[in-house]
Write a protein that holds these residues in place. Structure first.
Motif, PDB file in Angstrom:
ATOM      1  N   UNK A 110      45.079  30.047  61.134  1.00  0.00           N
ATOM      2  CA  UNK A 110      43.662  29.772  61.384  1.00  0.00           C
ATOM      3  C   UNK A 110      43.017  30.603  62.470  1.00  0.00           C
ATOM      4  N   UNK A 111      43.683  31.676  62.924  1.00  0.00           N
ATOM      5  CA  UNK A 111      43.075  32.474  63.989  1.00  0.00           C
ATOM      6  C   UNK A 111      41.810  33.191  63.486  1.00  0.00           C
ATOM      7  N   UNK A 112      41.737  33.384  62.160  1.00  0.00           N
ATOM      8  CA  UNK A 112      40.494  33.922  61.578  1.00  0.00           C
ATOM      9  C   UNK A 112      39.339  32.943  61.810  1.00  0.00           C
ATOM     10  N   UNK A 113      39.629  31.642  61.654  1.00  0.00           N
ATOM     11  CA  UNK A 113      38.608  30.612  61.896  1.00  0.00           C
ATOM     12  C   UNK A 113      38.243  30.561  63.383  1.00  0.00           C
ATOM     13  N   UNK A 114      39.253  30.655  64.251  1.00  0.00           N
ATOM     14  CA  UNK A 114      38.977  30.633  65.702  1.00  0.00           C
ATOM     15  C   UNK A 114      38.041  31.784  66.084  1.00  0.00           C
ATOM     16  N   UNK A 115      38.356  32.974  65.531  1.00  0.00           N
ATOM     17  CA  UNK A 115      37.552  34.158  65.857  1.00  0.00           C
ATOM     18  C   UNK A 115      36.140  34.031  65.286  1.00  0.00           C
ATOM     19  N   UNK A 116      36.033  33.554  64.034  1.00  0.00           N
ATOM     20  CA  UNK A 116      34.707  33.397  63.410  1.00  0.00           C
ATOM     21  C   UNK A 116      33.866  32.387  64.194  1.00  0.00           C
ATOM     22  N   UNK A 117      34.488  31.298  64.655  1.00  0.00           N
ATOM     23  CA  UNK A 117      33.746  30.285  65.427  1.00  0.00           C
ATOM     24  C   UNK A 117      33.275  30.862  66.761  1.00  0.00           C
ATOM     25  N   UNK A 118      34.138  31.656  67.414  1.00  0.00           N
ATOM     26  CA  UNK A 118      33.723  32.218  68.705  1.00  0.00           C
ATOM     27  C   UNK A 118      32.624  33.273  68.508  1.00  0.00           C
ATOM     28  N   UNK A 119      32.698  34.015  67.401  1.00  0.00           N
ATOM     29  CA  UNK A 119      31.611  34.949  67.078  1.00  0.00           C
ATOM     30  C   UNK A 119      30.317  34.178  66.850  1.00  0.00           C
TER      31      UNK A 119
END
Ligand code: NI
Length: 398
Positions: A110-119
């Motif tokens: 889920x690091x893709x989700x973490x990065x998308x949320x922080x973006x």
């Protein structure tokens, strides 16, 4: 509902299609730990596109991106928000339009989700920068999945030389429905160290045991005895886990091999005991091997420390989360023995690491992290983006 919550929620909904698209893009092009070069460029270019000045964005440790959103009175206080960028060496088993295009690599944690949320939060916060006092530090961190952990490298690099007043991180959590978050003040996750053992004997014919020194039997004794460290030497009040997950003997029905290699993990929640246990592991392994006529080498790779959420910050964050999500959507969590390199931050500054519910109706959203079927309910991205934005502003204004 405060008008600020209203504004954040509105901006989150407005940016949702883009956040979902960012997550799906990142999902298609996953990169392994410390090799997140394209991911890093993607993040960098989007931050510029969102209007964060180029001079407020830095590349650190090759693939990390550190950016600052300066509000009113930027020197007053700093709050850091962290996401991790890396994926895992797993072949994706999902049949989805955004399936990984990099063979053997998958965003299965889920690091893709973490990065998308922080973006997404970067975009929201940059639009609201006239509504808060202080600076928000965005930390897009490399290499969460691999020792020594990108967090420890960023700390060494001096990224947190002026320690922020607080740091927040979130992690996907398929056990919790999308729309909810989970939180735990105080001790939350374990330290994790890797154990590598080689047991040397003398191989030979399986029918002539008296001519050999059997490293397989020695290993069997070692595996059993190591559990005594957990059951007898550990203080029962200190959670401790020792698991051996890999044993390679590689003999045959009638062949005793020369040596056996084993690998395992040691996890606990007390730093003194952690290092004492390393000595006990070495003593047990070597002592047993020698008593049975063989020898052994033990190599312990020190990984991440325990993760302890700052009690005051986390209790406040829980209240803030309730304001944003409502009381039914904020769940108390128990300790867990998994590890996370966010732990390094918790030893240097007040920190709060919480879980983002990602389970939806689709079967794949119930798969655990690090599983080739793992996926998230995209609705969770709204909560993930909104919570980061809200917690950052709330703790700045505190
Ligand atoms: Ni993870």
């Amino acid at each position: 509902m405060s008008s600020l919550i209203g504004k954040i929620k509105e901006l989150v909904v407005e940016g949702f299609a883009e956040t979902k698209n960012n997550r799906e893009y990142l999902h298609q092009y996953p990169e392994l730990s410390f090799k997140e070069f394209e991911t890093s460029k993607y993040v960098h270019q989007l931050l510029v596109h969102y209007g964060i000045p180029e001079e407020d964005i830095e590349v650190k440790c090759d693939t990390g991106i550190i950016a600052h959103i300066k509000g009113l009175d930027p020197d007053r206080k700093t709050i850091a928000l962290r996401a991790d960028l890396d994926a895992l060496p797993i072949t994706e088993a999902n049949d989805v339009p955004y399936k990984s295009k990099h063979e053997g690599i998958m965003h299965a944690c889920g690091h893709d989700a973490h990065t998308a949320c922080l973006l997404g939060a970067a975009k929201v916060l940059n639009k609201l920068k006239n509504e808060f006092h202080g600076t928000i530090k965005l930390v897009f961190q490399p290499g969460e999945e691999r020792i020594p952990g990108g967090a420890s490298l960023l700390l060494k690099e001096g990224v947190f030389k002026n320690a922020p007043n607080a740091i927040f991180g979130q992690h996907v959590y398929p056990e919790l429905p999308a729309g909810k978050i989970g939180i735990k003040p105080g001790m939350y996750m374990a330290s994790a160290d890797e154990i590598y053992i080689t047991v040397n004997g003398r191989g030979g014919h399986g029918a002539l045991p008296n001519k050999n020194i059997d490293p397989v039997l020695i290993s069997a004794h070692i595996i059993t005895s190591l559990q005594q460290i957990v059951s007898r030497a550990a203080n029962p009040k200190v959670p401790t886990v020792l698991s051996i997950g890999k044993v390679i003997a590689n003999g045959a029905t009638n062949i005793i091999p020369d040596s056996v290699t084993m690998e395992g993990t040691f996890r606990t929640m007390n730093e003194d005991w952690r290092y004492q246990s390393h000595e006990l592991i070495k003593r047990t392994v070597k002592g047993l091997a020698e008593s049975m006529g063989g020898s052994a080498e033990v190599d312990i790779h020190v990984g991440y420390p325990f993760l302890e959420n700052d009690v005051e910050l986390t209790l406040k964050s829980k209240e803030w989360a309730i304001e944003y999500l409502g009381p039914d959507n904020v769940v108390d969590l128990d300790i867990r023995m998994t590890a996370e390199d966010f732990a390094f931050y918790t030893h240097h500054m007040p920190a709060c690491f919480y879980r983002l519910g990602t389970q939806g109706k689709a079967e794949n959203t119930k798969a655990s992290v690090h599983n080739p079927h793992f996926d998230i309910d995209p609705e969770s991205l709204k909560v993930g983006t909104g919570m980061l934005s809200w917690l950052a502003i709330k703790s700045l204004e505190e």
